[in-house]
Design a protein around this motif. Structure first.
Motif, mmCIF file in Angstrom:
data_model
loop_
_atom_site.group_PDB
_atom_site.id
_atom_site.type_symbol
_atom_site.label_atom_id
_atom_site.label_comp_id
_atom_site.label_asym_id
_atom_site.label_seq_id
_atom_site.Cartn_x
_atom_site.Cartn_y
_atom_site.Cartn_z
ATOM 1 N N GLU A 175 5.110 -5.256 -4.008
ATOM 2 C CA GLU A 175 6.185 -6.188 -3.681
ATOM 3 C C GLU A 175 6.145 -7.388 -4.619
ATOM 4 O O GLU A 175 5.076 -7.938 -4.893
ATOM 5 C CB GLU A 175 6.081 -6.652 -2.234
ATOM 6 C CG GLU A 175 7.324 -7.435 -1.814
ATOM 7 C CD GLU A 175 7.393 -7.643 -0.321
ATOM 8 O OE1 GLU A 175 7.571 -6.644 0.401
ATOM 9 O OE2 GLU A 175 7.239 -8.794 0.104
ATOM 10 N N THR B 212 13.112 -0.996 -5.916
ATOM 11 C CA THR B 212 14.006 -0.973 -4.754
ATOM 12 C C THR B 212 13.865 -2.280 -3.990
ATOM 13 O O THR B 212 12.802 -2.880 -4.029
ATOM 14 C CB THR B 212 13.670 0.192 -3.799
ATOM 15 O OG1 THR B 212 12.342 0.035 -3.317
ATOM 16 C CG2 THR B 212 13.852 1.537 -4.445
ATOM 17 N N ASN C 124 16.284 -9.057 -8.694
ATOM 18 C CA ASN C 124 16.920 -10.272 -8.207
ATOM 19 C C ASN C 124 16.920 -10.321 -6.680
ATOM 20 O O ASN C 124 17.906 -10.637 -6.045
ATOM 21 C CB ASN C 124 18.335 -10.428 -8.769
ATOM 22 C CG ASN C 124 18.816 -11.872 -8.678
ATOM 23 O OD1 ASN C 124 18.017 -12.784 -8.479
ATOM 24 N ND2 ASN C 124 20.102 -12.072 -8.822
ATOM 25 N N ASP C 125 15.778 -9.989 -6.101
ATOM 26 C CA ASP C 125 15.578 -9.983 -4.658
ATOM 27 C C ASP C 125 14.241 -10.659 -4.365
ATOM 28 O O ASP C 125 13.316 -10.565 -5.168
ATOM 29 C CB ASP C 125 15.566 -8.538 -4.144
ATOM 30 C CG ASP C 125 15.660 -8.451 -2.641
ATOM 31 O OD1 ASP C 125 14.650 -8.786 -1.987
ATOM 32 O OD2 ASP C 125 16.709 -8.053 -2.122
ATOM 33 N N THR C 126 14.130 -11.326 -3.232
ATOM 34 C CA THR C 126 12.862 -11.980 -2.897
ATOM 35 C C THR C 126 11.780 -10.989 -2.515
ATOM 36 O O THR C 126 10.607 -11.359 -2.437
ATOM 37 C CB THR C 126 13.045 -12.997 -1.760
ATOM 38 O OG1 THR C 126 13.560 -12.313 -0.618
ATOM 39 C CG2 THR C 126 13.986 -14.121 -2.169
ATOM 40 N N GLN D 150 13.598 -12.467 -7.702
ATOM 41 C CA GLN D 150 14.660 -13.475 -7.693
ATOM 42 C C GLN D 150 14.148 -14.817 -8.226
ATOM 43 O O GLN D 150 14.775 -15.431 -9.094
ATOM 44 C CB GLN D 150 15.210 -13.651 -6.282
ATOM 45 C CG GLN D 150 16.405 -14.577 -6.199
ATOM 46 C CD GLN D 150 16.943 -14.625 -4.786
ATOM 47 O OE1 GLN D 150 16.347 -15.247 -3.926
ATOM 48 N NE2 GLN D 150 18.056 -13.931 -4.565
ATOM 49 N N ASP E 253 8.602 -10.959 -5.908
ATOM 50 C CA ASP E 253 9.764 -11.840 -5.761
ATOM 51 C C ASP E 253 10.437 -11.975 -7.122
ATOM 52 O O ASP E 253 10.184 -12.914 -7.868
ATOM 53 C CB ASP E 253 9.333 -13.193 -5.214
ATOM 54 C CG ASP E 253 10.484 -14.167 -5.046
ATOM 55 O OD1 ASP E 253 11.625 -13.850 -5.454
ATOM 56 O OD2 ASP E 253 10.246 -15.261 -4.512
ATOM 57 N N THR F 141 16.469 -3.711 -5.248
ATOM 58 C CA THR F 141 17.089 -4.100 -6.508
ATOM 59 C C THR F 141 16.262 -5.211 -7.145
ATOM 60 O O THR F 141 15.402 -5.805 -6.493
ATOM 61 C CB THR F 141 18.531 -4.595 -6.288
ATOM 62 O OG1 THR F 141 19.137 -4.887 -7.541
ATOM 63 C CG2 THR F 141 18.581 -5.835 -5.428
ATOM 64 N N SER G 149 11.578 -7.468 -3.926
ATOM 65 C CA SER G 149 11.734 -6.236 -4.704
ATOM 66 C C SER G 149 10.448 -5.429 -4.617
ATOM 67 O O SER G 149 9.353 -5.985 -4.597
ATOM 68 C CB SER G 149 12.011 -6.553 -6.173
ATOM 69 O OG SER G 149 13.229 -7.230 -6.329
#
Length: 84
Positions: A7, A41, A45-47, A11, A9, A43, A49
């Motif tokens: 995982e 996954t 630009n997600d906190t 973004q 971040d 995407t 990803s």
């Protein structure tokens, strides 16, 4: 082979200008060796990803170290081809 999610971040990294919007500068290493096959996954630009990385199966009690690097403006895409 196993698929392990990392995982990240993305973004915050993109807003700071240290991660390219296409993710082509992302590199994943296992114990210092580059792994060119991964998928993101839901995407970039997600906190939260998730980078899905293909790693060799481990025996009980074994471990491995995965590292993620970015911020190489000159990097080119590695294909993001973990699932084929």
């Amino acid at each position: 082979m196993l698929y392990s999610p990392l995982e990240l971040d993305t973004q915050t990294l993109m807003r700071a200008g240290t991660l390219r919007s296409d993710g082509a500068d992302v590199r994943v290493y296992e114990d210092g060796v580059a792994l060119n096959h991964f998928w993101v996954t839901p995407t970039l630009n997600d906190t939260a990803s998730q980078l899905w990385v293909q790693v060799p199966a481990l025996d009980d009690g074994d471990s491995t170290t995965l590292s993620v690097f970015h911020a190489d403006a000159d990097a080119t895409s590695t294909g993001l081809a973990v699932f084929y």
